[in-house]
Design an enzyme around this catalytic site. Structure first.
Site, PDB file in Angstrom:
ATOM      1  N   GLU A 123       4.538  -0.217   4.998  1.00  0.00           N
ATOM      2  CA  GLU A 123       4.372   0.515   6.264  1.00  0.00           C
ATOM      3  C   GLU A 123       4.256   2.023   6.083  1.00  0.00           C
ATOM      4  OE1 GLU A 123       6.399   0.825  10.743  1.00  0.00           O
ATOM      5  OE2 GLU A 123       7.244  -0.536   9.253  1.00  0.00           O
ATOM      6  N   LYS A 143       5.019  -4.380  13.562  1.00  0.00           N
ATOM      7  CA  LYS A 143       5.895  -5.274  14.328  1.00  0.00           C
ATOM      8  C   LYS A 143       5.177  -6.600  14.425  1.00  0.00           C
ATOM      9  CE  LYS A 143       9.838  -3.729  15.189  1.00  0.00           C
ATOM     10  NZ  LYS A 143       9.943  -3.528  13.758  1.00  0.00           N
ATOM     11  N   PRO A 156       0.783  -1.248   0.000  1.00  0.00           N
ATOM     12  CA  PRO A 156       0.000   0.000   0.000  1.00  0.00           C
ATOM     13  C   PRO A 156       0.811   1.293   0.000  1.00  0.00           C
ATOM     14  CG  PRO A 156      -0.163  -1.107   2.123  1.00  0.00           C
ATOM     15  CD  PRO A 156       0.559  -2.040   1.213  1.00  0.00           C
ATOM     16  N   PHE A 157       2.127   1.215   0.263  1.00  0.00           N
ATOM     17  CA  PHE A 157       2.924   2.451   0.284  1.00  0.00           C
ATOM     18  C   PHE A 157       4.126   2.343  -0.643  1.00  0.00           C
ATOM     19  CE2 PHE A 157       0.725   1.918   4.341  1.00  0.00           C
ATOM     20  CZ  PHE A 157      -0.119   3.009   4.253  1.00  0.00           C
TER      21      PHE A 157
END
Length: 418
Positions: free
Chosen positions: A221, A237, A203-204
């Site tokens: 992230e 994490k 997504p990034f």
């Protein structure tokens, strides 16, 4: 605005078109639905104004740059800006030599949302130019000889030494990373990014070209995002390998959700992020929106938590970025001591790795990722690098942590070796 008929074709052409310029940035959500993303993908190309600076007063320079232009700006923060926020140093070798901070106002900016393309900067004719653009046939990238900076035994020894620091109470958790690299590397950056984004859509994801230096990123992230007066951070994490067997895959996902060790790692970083956001927040507004959310990507399941706050109106949003930087998921707790140990035990300067890139809008909203699962490349020195790491706690098993590093490296290794 223009409705696009063939979105994948337009996206590919737009990236190749943007890559003609000396500087460009492509940010892609890969159709992951997200409450905070402003666009599905966005492409910035060409330089109208730029800011390049090293650690010292980089955040102040960025504030002045934004205040002067009040325009869309795209750029990145190197991990080594930690030396500006704290009394720290970065003395390990660096084969890439990215600037510590770089931002630019583009000549052209095209944003895409729900099937429609919008020109935010530049002439309307640019859409026709992109749609008629013919990407050149690229030569095949040569097979790379990829080396590891640490042997398995060296990695295990260093993890055991860090566990000893935890036992002595110096830290609770530290993010320890290792470098994979290739010298005399010749790759086609666009082609390599396209392959990475196909093998591991996230997504990034993003492609960032700054002259002869490239970031090819499949990061899952988000570091920090601002929407109106709200700040949002989403640290990762907790990692587990996917299975091709749907039943087994669900079982792995369930085990990750209920894994006490992974939850302990995650909650330590959630607490650290809450602390970082408190520096910029309206008093009492910091809250955990989601704890231990499990999200699935092609190679891995990840444990992701979401923390948010209301930005104190007396604090400039760039100071809010500075107050949270570097991100807790890539450092450890307590943060400063963890960063000192990272410098002591890692053997490569992180540079752009575990830094962040993204964009700031004219109204001060922004969205920045975490530079992980990313290939970094310098065409001038022909040096290629990527790093992987994980959270070390006292419960960590060094051999298992090593295997997790290889899992995180798997998508990139597949791309570079195929």
């Amino acid at each position: 605005m223009k409705t696009l008929q063939n979105i994948p074709d337009f996206k590919q052409k737009a990236l190749h078109w943007a890559n003609q310029f000396e500087v460009c940035c492509f940010l892609d959500s890969n159709n992951y639905k997200d409450d905070y993303s402003a666009y599905d993908f966005i492409i910035a190309a060409g330089v109208k104004h730029e800011l390049k600076c090293e650690t010292g007063k980089a955040f102040e320079h960025l504030k002045s740059f934004y205040n002067k232009h009040k325009q869309w700006i795209f750029g990145f923060f190197s991990y080594d800006l930690k030396n500006e926020t704290e009394d720290l140093q970065s003395n390990n070798p660096d084969g890439l030599n990215f600037p510590d901070l770089y931002f630019f106002v583009p000549n052209f900016l095209i944003a895409f949302k729900e099937g429609k393309a919008e020109i935010l900067l530049g002439e309307e004719t640019v859409l026709e130019e992109i749609e008629s653009f013919q990407p050149q046939k690229q030569k095949e990238s040569e097979t790379l000889q990829i080396s590891q900076r640490l042997s398995k035994d060296q990695y295990i020894d260093k993890v055991e030494a860090l566990r000893d620091h935890i036992l002595r109470g110096n830290i609770y958790e530290v993010n320890f990373c290792q470098e994979f690299f290739a010298e005399n590397a010749e790759i086609d950056p666009v082609q390599t990014f396209e392959l990475l984004n196909t093998v591991s859509p996230t997504p990034f994801a993003g492609y960032f070209k700054i002259y002869n230096q490239y970031i090819l990123s499949a990061t899952p992230e988000r570091f920090l995002c601002k929407r109106g007066s709200k700040l949002i951070s989403q640290p990762i994490k907790g990692t587990a390998k996917r299975s091709l067997n749907p039943k087994e895959d669900e079982a792995i996902k369930s085990r990750l959700r209920n894994d006490i060790k992974e939850q302990a790692e995650n909650v330590m970083i959630v607490d650290l992020v809450r602390h970082d956001l408190t520096k910029s927040a309206v008093k009492g507004s910091v809250k955990v929106d989601e704890l231990f959310g499990i999200y699935s990507f092609p190679q891995v399941h990840q444990m992701i938590s979401t923390i948010s706050c209301e930005l104190n109106p007396e604090i400039h949003f760039i100071d809010a970025i500075k107050n949270a930087f570097p991100m807790g998921s890539m450092t450890g707790a307590p943060k400063v001591k963890a960063m000192k140990l990272i410098e002591q035990y890692e053997v490569t300067k992180r540079g752009i790795y575990s830094g962040s890139f993204g964009c700031i809008s004219p109204n001060g909203d922004f969205d920045f990722n975490v530079v992980i699962r990313s290939i970094l490349y310098n065409t001038e020195s022909k040096y290629l690098s990527f790093q992987v790491g994980g959270a070390i706690t006292y419960q960590s098993d060094a051999a298992s942590e090593y295997e997790e590093c290889l899992l995180k490296a798997s998508a990139i290794l597949k791309v570079l070796r195929d």
